[in-house]
Design a protein around this motif. Structure first.
Motif, short mmCIF file in Angstrom:
data_model
loop_
_atom_site.label_atom_id
_atom_site.label_comp_id
_atom_site.label_asym_id
_atom_site.label_seq_id
_atom_site.Cartn_x
_atom_site.Cartn_y
_atom_site.Cartn_z
N ALA A 1 0.80 -1.18 -0.06
CA ALA A 1 0.21 0.05 -0.15
C ALA A 1 0.85 1.43 0.01
CB ALA A 1 -1.13 -0.09 1.16
N GLY A 2 1.96 1.32 0.63
CA GLY A 2 2.79 2.55 0.73
C GLY A 2 3.93 2.48 -0.18
N MET A 3 4.22 1.44 -0.65
CA MET A 3 5.58 1.37 -1.40
C MET A 3 5.39 0.45 -2.87
SD MET A 3 8.00 2.79 0.49
CE MET A 3 9.46 2.38 0.02
N LEU A 4 4.04 0.11 -3.02
CA LEU A 4 3.76 -0.61 -4.34
C LEU A 4 4.52 -1.80 -4.38
CD1 LEU A 4 2.17 -0.64 -6.96
CD2 LEU A 4 3.93 0.61 -8.04
N GLU B 1 17.98 8.30 -14.27
CA GLU B 1 17.17 9.47 -13.38
C GLU B 1 15.76 9.53 -13.23
OE1 GLU B 1 20.06 12.90 -15.62
OE2 GLU B 1 19.16 11.36 -16.82
N LEU B 2 15.05 8.71 -14.07
CA LEU B 2 13.67 8.54 -13.99
C LEU B 2 12.92 7.10 -14.20
CD1 LEU B 2 10.79 10.38 -14.48
CD2 LEU B 2 11.47 9.87 -16.93
N VAL B 3 12.20 7.08 -13.44
CA VAL B 3 11.32 5.54 -13.39
C VAL B 3 9.94 5.60 -14.08
CG1 VAL B 3 10.63 3.72 -11.86
CG2 VAL B 3 13.14 4.55 -11.68
N LEU B 4 9.87 5.12 -14.92
CA LEU B 4 8.40 5.13 -15.66
C LEU B 4 7.70 3.91 -15.20
CD1 LEU B 4 9.20 6.53 -19.22
CD2 LEU B 4 8.59 7.76 -17.16
N ILE B 5 6.65 4.00 -14.31
CA ILE B 5 5.87 2.69 -13.84
C ILE B 5 4.49 3.03 -14.62
CG2 ILE B 5 4.60 1.86 -11.96
CD1 ILE B 5 6.69 3.09 -9.81
N ASP B 6 4.48 1.71 -15.55
CA ASP B 6 3.30 1.56 -16.52
C ASP B 6 2.28 1.19 -15.65
OD1 ASP B 6 1.81 1.50 -18.95
OD2 ASP B 6 2.44 -0.49 -19.13
N GLY B 7 1.32 2.03 -14.72
CA GLY B 7 0.24 1.74 -14.14
C GLY B 7 0.13 2.89 -13.10
N ARG C 1 5.85 9.29 -3.61
CA ARG C 1 6.57 10.02 -2.55
C ARG C 1 7.71 9.14 -1.91
NH1 ARG C 1 4.12 11.52 2.63
NH2 ARG C 1 4.19 9.24 2.80
N ASN C 2 7.22 7.78 -1.52
CA ASN C 2 8.23 6.85 -0.92
C ASN C 2 9.13 6.09 -1.75
OD1 ASN C 2 6.74 7.33 1.49
ND2 ASN C 2 5.31 5.44 1.25
N LEU C 3 8.76 5.83 -3.09
CA LEU C 3 9.85 5.38 -3.94
C LEU C 3 10.71 6.39 -4.62
CD1 LEU C 3 7.29 3.13 -6.05
CD2 LEU C 3 8.95 2.35 -4.46
N GLU C 4 10.38 7.71 -4.50
CA GLU C 4 11.30 8.55 -5.12
C GLU C 4 12.52 8.83 -3.77
OE1 GLU C 4 8.70 11.51 -7.81
OE2 GLU C 4 8.88 12.21 -5.75
N LYS C 5 11.83 8.77 -2.59
CA LYS C 5 12.71 8.88 -1.70
C LYS C 5 13.97 7.72 -1.62
CE LYS C 5 12.76 9.74 3.40
NZ LYS C 5 12.08 10.00 4.67
N GLU C 6 13.38 6.49 -1.57
CA GLU C 6 14.11 5.22 -1.42
C GLU C 6 15.23 5.14 -2.90
OE1 GLU C 6 13.56 0.55 -0.98
OE2 GLU C 6 12.49 1.74 -0.02
#
Length: 435
Positions: free
Chosen positions: A62-65, A88-94, A102-107
């Motif tokens: 729920a918090g980190m996918l 430099e960028l992660v594209l998540i297809d969904g 926010r959590n994934l960008e921080k990690e």
């Protein structure tokens, strides 16, 4: 949506991830979905794809996918994505929630963009007309409004302005949301003025009773190529997702002499952001006003049935009535083997409402135009009547016109000229009289 749209010295290195939620939740192949996501990324010149993968997700966090193990694995891929330079960028297809983003960008220490955000970036990069730009800006603001989360210290509560000490005031989130709401109101007012202009154009066309034929279909199905072939226009047609966004309308004459207006609309895609559907509703109203819809399908695509299902769902969400006549145009048969192409042509001959064509080579176009003419005559319920005509033998021009219309029942050469029995509509009779 400024991060990717601004001119950069070099492309942004991006890593594409398609979260596979299991076959029970989607009808699409994860591998083909990833391929489409990479194609979406390539549609932006500001992005350089350095890697891509399908991430199997059985129980999304729920918090980190992603699970902890998968996050660590992806993190390692990011470090080695571009020969040590990393991505430099992660594209998540969904869909990605604001908290997950926010959590994934921080990690991971990189920018995260989900499917909706990527499609909005593409639309922002491609929109040309004033209406298109306004629609994209409105959709982007609606999307950004959902992205306001308590992520950084600038979101702490501001001091109020009343009294000596001041009350608690409003949070920065509330202030940002209010600013977005005000900007959305301004954009809607501007769009209303543009829409009124479009309505005036539509009313002007209504005074000239030409039927409207609308092209719809999945993005990259070949709508613009077909539009160019039928009308002689020069609309941009590339093997690229969302090559064209802005609607185009041209007048054309069918082989039977009927004049129609052909409308090319924006391509659809699976999981099309609802913000975009809402923003482009005014443009897509051309489909609602159509007398005939041509659903262009890339019949060579392995998931052509799934793509057709996505188009059907969007048409339904727009409020297109089921009784609106529709012809399925099976395009790109030139990309098939000769055996498959011959089988498709046999199928289309037996199946009502289906035409197999190649917009690129022109194969099947004549049959398609004849089908369009016939369906329009049926849809518009034009009554016909028989009439006898006598033409001088040297009047080849009007005689040829009657044959092109396909309304000649019988013809007999006499000493005084040509005796014809025709079955025509009032419109055709008036056009013949004007020759």
């Amino acid at each position: 949506m400024a991060e990717l749209s601004e001119t950069q010295e070099r492309p942004t290195r991006a890593y594409v991830i398609h979260p596979d939620l299991g076959n029970a939740r989607t009808r699409r192949s994860p591998e083909l979905a990833l391929e489409e996501a990479v194609a979406l990324a390539h549609a932006l010149p500001a992005i350089e794809v350095t890697g891509a993968e399908v991430a199997r997700l059985r129980n999304p966090d729920a918090g980190m996918l992603f699970s902890k193990g998968k996050r660590e694995e992806i993190g390692e891929h990011l470090k080695a994505a571009a020969e040590g330079e990393g991505a430099e960028l992660v594209l998540i297809d969904g869909p990605v929630t604001p908290v997950q983003q926010r959590n994934l960008e921080k990690e991971w220490g990189v920018k995260i963009l989900d499917r909706t955000g990527l499609i909005l970036e593409i639309f922002a990069d491609r929109a040309q007309t004033r209406e298109g730009v306004l629609q994209v800006e409105l959709a982007a603001l609606a999307y950004q409004r959902t992205r306001l989360v308590r992520a950084w210290t600038h979101l702490e509560r501001q001091r109020g302005g009343l009294g000596f000490v001041g009350g608690p005031g409003e949070t920065q989130i509330e202030a940002d949301r209010r600013a977005i709401d005000e900007q959305m109101v301004r954009l809607r007012r501007q769009l209303e003025r543009v829409v009124k202009t479009r309505e005036l154009h539509r009313k002007a066309r209504a005074k000239v009773p030409y039927p409207i034929v609308a092209l719809v279909g999945y993005t990259n199905a070949g709508k613009s190529t077909l539009f160019n072939r039928l009308t002689g226009a020069e609309v941009l047609a590339q093997d690229q997702l969302f090559a064209t966004l802005d609607p185009t309308m041209r007048q054309m004459v069918l082989p039977g002499g009927r004049r129609v207006i052909l409308s090319d609309t924006v391509g659809f895609i699976s999981d099309l952001p609802h913000e975009l559907v809402a923003a482009f509703r005014a443009t897509l109203e051309e489909v609602l006003a159509a007398d005939l819809i041509l659903h262009v399908r890339d019949i060579s695509h392995p998931e052509t049935e799934e793509q057709a299902g996505d188009v059907g769902e969007i048409l339904e969400s727009l409020g297109v009535e089921e009784d609106v006549p529709l012809i399925e145009v099976w395009n790109k048969i030139d990309a098939l083997s000769p055996e498959t192409r011959a089988a498709l042509r046999r199928t289309d001959a037996r199946t009502e409402g289906v035409q197999a064509i190649s917009a690129l080579s022109g194969e099947g176009i004549a049959d398609l135009l004849a089908a369009v003419d016939a369906r329009l005559a049926e849809a518009l319920d034009e009554p016909s009547e028989e009439a006898e005509l006598r033409l001088p033998a040297e009047d080849g021009r009007r005689r040829a016109w009657l044959h092109r219309q396909g309304i000649v029942v019988s013809e007999e050469m006499t000493e005084t000229g040509v005796h014809l029995l025709v079955r025509w509509t009032a419109r055709q009779k008036a056009e013949f009289a004007a020759l």
